[in-house]
Scaffold this motif. Structure first.
Motif, mmCIF file in Angstrom:
data_model
loop_
_atom_site.group_PDB
_atom_site.id
_atom_site.type_symbol
_atom_site.label_atom_id
_atom_site.label_comp_id
_atom_site.label_asym_id
_atom_site.label_seq_id
_atom_site.Cartn_x
_atom_site.Cartn_y
_atom_site.Cartn_z
ATOM 1 N N ARG A 74 0.833 -1.211 0.000
ATOM 2 C CA ARG A 74 0.000 0.000 0.000
ATOM 3 C C ARG A 74 0.867 1.261 0.000
ATOM 4 N NH1 ARG A 74 -5.405 0.454 3.296
ATOM 5 N NH2 ARG A 74 -5.916 1.664 1.448
ATOM 6 N N ASN A 75 1.948 1.208 0.762
ATOM 7 C CA ASN A 75 2.862 2.363 0.794
ATOM 8 C C ASN A 75 3.500 2.586 -0.581
ATOM 9 O OD1 ASN A 75 2.340 2.748 3.529
ATOM 10 N ND2 ASN A 75 4.048 1.465 4.179
ATOM 11 N N ILE A 76 3.877 1.493 -1.228
ATOM 12 C CA ILE A 76 4.491 1.593 -2.559
ATOM 13 C C ILE A 76 3.476 2.138 -3.574
ATOM 14 C CG2 ILE A 76 5.670 0.289 -4.400
ATOM 15 C CD1 ILE A 76 7.378 0.023 -2.031
ATOM 16 N N CYS A 77 2.234 1.714 -3.421
ATOM 17 C CA CYS A 77 1.147 2.212 -4.303
ATOM 18 C C CYS A 77 0.985 3.706 -4.143
ATOM 19 C CB CYS A 77 -0.190 1.567 -3.903
ATOM 20 S SG CYS A 77 -0.587 0.116 -4.827
ATOM 21 N N GLU A 78 1.014 4.127 -2.888
ATOM 22 C CA GLU A 78 0.839 5.556 -2.603
ATOM 23 C C GLU A 78 1.938 6.366 -3.283
ATOM 24 O OE1 GLU A 78 -0.598 5.899 1.503
ATOM 25 O OE2 GLU A 78 0.301 7.900 1.511
ATOM 26 N N ALA A 79 3.131 5.799 -3.354
ATOM 27 C CA ALA A 79 4.264 6.464 -4.003
ATOM 28 C C ALA A 79 4.209 6.303 -5.525
ATOM 29 C CB ALA A 79 5.574 5.888 -3.476
ATOM 30 N N GLN A 80 3.230 5.552 -6.013
ATOM 31 C CA GLN A 80 3.045 5.298 -7.449
ATOM 32 C C GLN A 80 4.332 4.769 -8.102
ATOM 33 O OE1 GLN A 80 0.844 8.339 -9.547
ATOM 34 N NE2 GLN A 80 -0.766 8.320 -7.997
#
Lengths: 162, 158
Positions: free
Chosen positions: A112-118
């Motif tokens: 989820r954190n990686i997604c947030e960072a796109q």
């Protein structure tokens, strides 16, 4: 390291696993595949619903594989809709937390954190890790359930993990 | 038919007509009028609904209904239903937890609303509390968290 040990153990025959008995689940707890939430599920199982854990875990397997496919498809889109990816990972995190699938849940948190960072490459790596953790857990639990059924069919009983 | 015995320590034991002891550690939560506490589980995930319902019923003898999203919860209340406690997931399609909470409070609903989210710290928690929920917990909902909720429930007696 423990993953390689576990993969090695999985290649042993059913007879060896019978000797090891319920230690399959002990191993799963020791290496962090499962956490206390799984114990909580086992405590909900009783004579009126003797297959409660298996039912819940089977539902989890079905949903998880659909979610993994959805995440993979979402990451193939151009451009990637990271909100859609995050939504699927969020759902996966929730269900894995609820069944006690600790390592799967932890990968989802990072994902989820990686997604947030796109970060697309990061997301692809997370997906790979998620698939690995999920299938390791699935193999572990399926072996455990199979052994439990064999033991119970032979007139034995299984005590829950504490 | 059930008989109920209470001890000075506060725990109670419920024995059913079949004389089977349900669970020595199970606390039978009853209101003053000896009606069971009712709960509504609001979550789009079928696995979580099943686990939470089973836990509430088996461990706490709480009757639980289930709906799939915030809109269904609001519609249920609009139709005249009422529950002592609502366990509300945050992220759901159609209507999320905080929005459903806001609408229920605007309708005058006094039920205890417990937000459940995968990220209970920070923004998610603030959003739920600002919407009018009583509490917010991180998933999974477990025995200890339900006990905290029941201790705070105004009709709780033991």
């Amino acid at each position: 390291m423990e993953i390689h040990v576990f993969m090695g153990l999985l290649t042993l025959g059913p007879i060896v696993w019978k000797v090891l008995g319920k230690d399959i689940l002990s191993f799963a707890f020791t290496v962090g595949f499962l956490d206390d939430q799984f114990n909580q599920l086992q405590k909900l199982q009783d004579e009126s619903s003797p297959y409660f854990v298996m039912e819940v875990v089977t539902m989890f397997f079905g949903d998880s594989e659909k979610l993994l496919n959805s995440i993979a498809l979402a990451l193939e889109q151009k451009p990637v809709d990271f909100k859609s990816v995050d939504s699927h990972v969020h759902q996966f995190k929730g269900s894995s937390a609820s069944v006690g699938a600790a390592r799967v849940k932890d990968v989802c948190t990072n994902f989820r954190n990686i997604c947030e960072a796109q970060d697309l490459e990061g997301c692809m790596r997370c997906l790979q890790q998620l698939q690995q953790e999920y299938f390791l857990l699935k193999n572990n639990l399926q072996y455990s359930f199979r052994l439990q059924q064999e033991i119970q069919a032979a007139g034995g009983s299984i005590s829950s993990m504490e | 038919m059930e008989s109920k015995k209470q001890w000075s320590g506060g725990a109670s034991l419920s024995i059913s007509a079949s004389s089977k002891i349900i669970d020595k550690s199970m606390v039978n939560y009853m209101t003053d009028k000896e009606t069971k506490i009712s709960a509504l589980i609001v979550d789009d995930d079928a696995i979580i609904r099943k686990i939470h319902k089973t836990m509430l019923e088996r461990l706490f003898n709480i009757e639980a209904e289930m709906v799939k999203d915030g809109k269904e919860a609001v519609d249920l209340y609009r139709s005249g239903a009422n529950f002592d406690i609502i366990f509300m997931d945050k992220e759901m399609p159609i209507m999320d937890g905080p929005e459903a909470t806001k609408q229920l409070r605007a309708m005058g609903v006094k039920s205890m609303i417990v937000g459940i989210t995968t990220r209970a710290a920070g923004k998610d928690r603030e959003e739920f509390l600002a919407a009018g929920s009583n509490r917010c917990f991180e998933k999974p909902l477990d025995r200890a968290k339900v006990e905290v909720v029941l201790q705070e429930h105004e009709n709780f007696s033991i």
